[in-house]
Motif scaffolding. Structure first.
Motif, PDB file in Angstrom:
ATOM      1  N   GLU A 279       0.845  -1.201   0.000  1.00 14.70           N
ATOM      2  CA  GLU A 279       0.000   0.000   0.000  1.00 14.70           C
ATOM      3  C   GLU A 279       0.879   1.251   0.000  1.00 14.70           C
ATOM      4  N   LYS A 280       0.511   2.229  -0.811  1.00 13.47           N
ATOM      5  CA  LYS A 280       1.337   3.434  -0.956  1.00 13.47           C
ATOM      6  C   LYS A 280       1.494   4.212   0.345  1.00 13.47           C
ATOM      7  N   HIS A 281       0.451   4.235   1.173  1.00 13.30           N
ATOM      8  CA  HIS A 281       0.521   5.011   2.417  1.00 13.30           C
ATOM      9  C   HIS A 281       1.172   4.224   3.556  1.00 13.30           C
ATOM     10  N   ILE A 282       1.583   2.978   3.268  1.00  9.69           N
ATOM     11  CA  ILE A 282       2.304   2.180   4.267  1.00  9.69           C
ATOM     12  C   ILE A 282       3.791   2.145   3.921  1.00  9.69           C
ATOM     13  N   ALA A 283       4.175   1.369   2.900  1.00 11.08           N
ATOM     14  CA  ALA A 283       5.589   1.318   2.497  1.00 11.08           C
ATOM     15  C   ALA A 283       5.761   1.404   0.989  1.00 11.08           C
ATOM     16  N   ALA A 335      -1.052  -0.613  13.734  1.00  9.28           N
ATOM     17  CA  ALA A 335      -1.009  -0.870  12.295  1.00  9.28           C
ATOM     18  C   ALA A 335      -2.293  -0.427  11.599  1.00  9.28           C
ATOM     19  N   VAL A 336      -3.426  -0.629  12.265  1.00 10.17           N
ATOM     20  CA  VAL A 336      -4.720  -0.297  11.655  1.00 10.17           C
ATOM     21  C   VAL A 336      -4.936   1.216  11.570  1.00 10.17           C
ATOM     22  N   SER A 395     -10.607 -11.422   4.455  1.00 13.90           N
ATOM     23  CA  SER A 395     -10.645 -11.064   3.035  1.00 13.90           C
ATOM     24  C   SER A 395     -11.925 -10.333   2.665  1.00 13.90           C
ATOM     25  N   VAL A 396     -13.038 -10.687   3.322  1.00  7.18           N
ATOM     26  CA  VAL A 396     -14.298  -9.988   3.067  1.00  7.18           C
ATOM     27  C   VAL A 396     -14.164  -8.519   3.456  1.00  7.18           C
ATOM     28  N   LEU A 397     -13.556  -8.261   4.618  1.00 12.83           N
ATOM     29  CA  LEU A 397     -13.329  -6.874   5.037  1.00 12.83           C
ATOM     30  C   LEU A 397     -12.336  -6.169   4.121  1.00 12.83           C
ATOM     31  N   ALA A 398     -11.301  -6.904   3.671  1.00 14.13           N
ATOM     32  CA  ALA A 398     -10.288  -6.293   2.804  1.00 14.13           C
ATOM     33  C   ALA A 398     -10.887  -5.874   1.466  1.00 14.13           C
ATOM     34  N   ALA A 400     -13.983  -5.103   0.980  1.00 16.38           N
ATOM     35  CA  ALA A 400     -14.982  -4.057   1.201  1.00 16.38           C
ATOM     36  C   ALA A 400     -14.383  -2.748   1.707  1.00 16.38           C
ATOM     37  N   PHE A 401     -13.406  -2.832   2.611  1.00 22.74           N
ATOM     38  CA  PHE A 401     -12.912  -1.618   3.278  1.00 22.74           C
ATOM     39  C   PHE A 401     -11.405  -1.398   3.153  1.00 22.74           C
ATOM     40  N   GLY A 402     -10.707  -2.297   2.503  1.00 21.59           N
ATOM     41  CA  GLY A 402      -9.264  -2.156   2.363  1.00 21.59           C
ATOM     42  C   GLY A 402      -8.504  -3.068   3.320  1.00 21.59           C
TER      43      GLY A 402
END
Length: 430
Positions: A279-283, A335-336, A395-398, A400-402
């Motif tokens: 993810e760009k806003h992580i690393a 992390a979240v 994975s369902v949350l990922a 839907a919400f990232g």
């Protein structure tokens, strides 16, 4: 529930003569191998997701097939081991796992479905190894130090888990991967050729692992290990209750739920690490760079298990378990709700907290089961199916919400681990 197998400790006088060091070294090699094989999934998931353009939910079918094998195969594995013994059971598990690795060769040409079947076969072999080896370690010594002993052998499981992502990065993820948009610009024939080429990168690594597993199977078949007898009459624990199965012991039942949730959390975090660090806003890491950092996740677990091996000879295993689970939740929250390298390092350090959890829950759940030890071991191995189901929930949350918010799922799992550790904090005190 069907009675499966009971590990009967070797009498102390005889055990002292033959020693436990040699058998423990041999069993430790098994722990290393299944750590290596299991953690290769953390590289396979982003690789296959990219090759076959999968959603997170479809990509997590890798873990569903792999850890689903534990639920399906554990009881049959226990029956098999009761019939042929722990040593031959370990050999059978190695051969089955080797067959699963070899199936990756045709899977590269056949598509995603055969990859999933190959993973199921591979995991079936590892399940047989788990059912055979875990109780073996718990009976090779003083029951009061079973947690520290199993933690030590699990440290080498973590060594395999540490090595696997780095090897996967070098052997599977090293080639430049086209983005979805870049791939769509290619003609249909070139798209098919590209997917076949990327899928084929797994062939050689898994064929090598198949050869290593077969060599280990030969070695274990010839090794001289002390026999662990199955007994219907009981062992060193005098039973004065009216329990008719392992399921009658509350600490085992809750321990199985603890194994389900802990393994689910550990596997789920590992499954999303590469994508999270991308993810760009992580690393903003590429897949091969991120995979090398995943070694820190497994390396932390390895380091923590060596520390735990020493510490839990003096500290209550239950309290250590609860403390580590609480630290895991705190790091996941960082992390979240954080970003950049702070969020990345926080999620990687959860591996250090994970270190003692599996062996501690496992040995606490088996404590004083007597003749139901083998049956309890099979139940606990079935509970490893959490590694199949919790990643699906994440994975369902990922989708839907990232990816970042989806880590709230494993954080919730660790809450029960805290409860279990505190509830049975005084277990080894009688």
């Amino acid at each position: 529930m069907q009675h499966v197998s009971t590990a009967k400790p070797v009498p102390q006088a005889h055990a002292a003569q033959q020693g436990h060091t040699g058998p423990l070294i041999i069993i430790t090699i098994l722990f290393f191998m299944w750590g290596l094989l299991t953690s290769m999934n953390e590289v396979l998931i982003p690789h296959l997701k990219s090759v076959y353009e999968l959603s997170y939910l479809k990509a997590m079918l890798v873990q569903l097939c792999f850890f689903g094998a534990y639920f399906i195969v554990s009881l049959p594995a226990g029956i098999l081991i009761k019939k042929i013994g722990y040593q031959k059971g370990a050999v059978a598990g190695l051969v089955i796992a080797a067959i699963g690795c070899a199936m990756f060769y045709p899977a590269a040409n056949a598509g995603y479905a055969l990859f999933l079947l190959s993973l199921f076969v591979l995991a079936s072999g590892i399940t047989v190894l788990q059912v055979a080896a875990n109780p073996y370690v718990t009976v090779l010594g003083d029951p009061a130090t079973a947690s520290s002993r199993l933690t030590l052998t699990q440290a080498f499981n973590s060594l395999g888990a540490t090595v696997a992502p780095y090897l996967g990065a070098l052997l599977i993820l090293s080639s430049a991967v086209l983005s979805v948009d870049e791939l769509k610009k290619l003609p249909a024939a070139e798209q098919l050729a590209y997917r076949a080429q990327e899928a084929a990168t797994v062939q050689v690594p898994y064929l090598v692992m198949a050869a290593v597993l077969l060599a280990l199977a030969t070695f274990f078949a010839l090794a001289r290990l002390p026999a662990i007898a199955d007994s219907e009459a009981g062992d060193d624990v005098a039973h004065t209750d009216d329990k008719t199965s392992a399921a009658g012991y509350r600490h085992l039942v809750l321990g199985a739920l603890g194994i389900f949730l802990y393994v689910g959390a550990e596997v789920s975090i590992g499954s999303f690490l590469i994508n999270f660090m991308g993810e760009k806003h992580i690393a903003g890491f590429s897949a091969d760079t991120a995979a090398k950092y995943v070694t820190i996740y497994g390396g932390g677990a390895m380091l923590g298990r060596f520390i735990g091996f020493a510490a839990m000879r003096y500290v209550s295993p239950g309290r250590a378990l609860a403390f580590n689970a609480a630290c895991s939740i705190a790091l996941i929250m960082v992390a979240v709700f954080g970003s950049g390298m702070t969020a990345m390092w926080a999620i990687l350090l959860v591996g250090l907290c994970n270190s003692i959890m599996f062996p501690t829950i496992f040995s606490m759940a088996l404590f004083k089961l007597g003749k139901f030890t083998g049956q309890g071991s099979s139940i606990l191995c079935m509970a490893i199916v959490g590694g199949a189901l919790v990643p699906l929930a994440q994975s369902v949350l990922a989708d839907a919400f990232g990816v970042q918010l989806s880590f709230l799922v494993p954080a919730a799992c660790y809450l029960f681990v805290i409860y279990y550790g505190l509830k049975y904090a005084r277990m080894y005190q009688g």
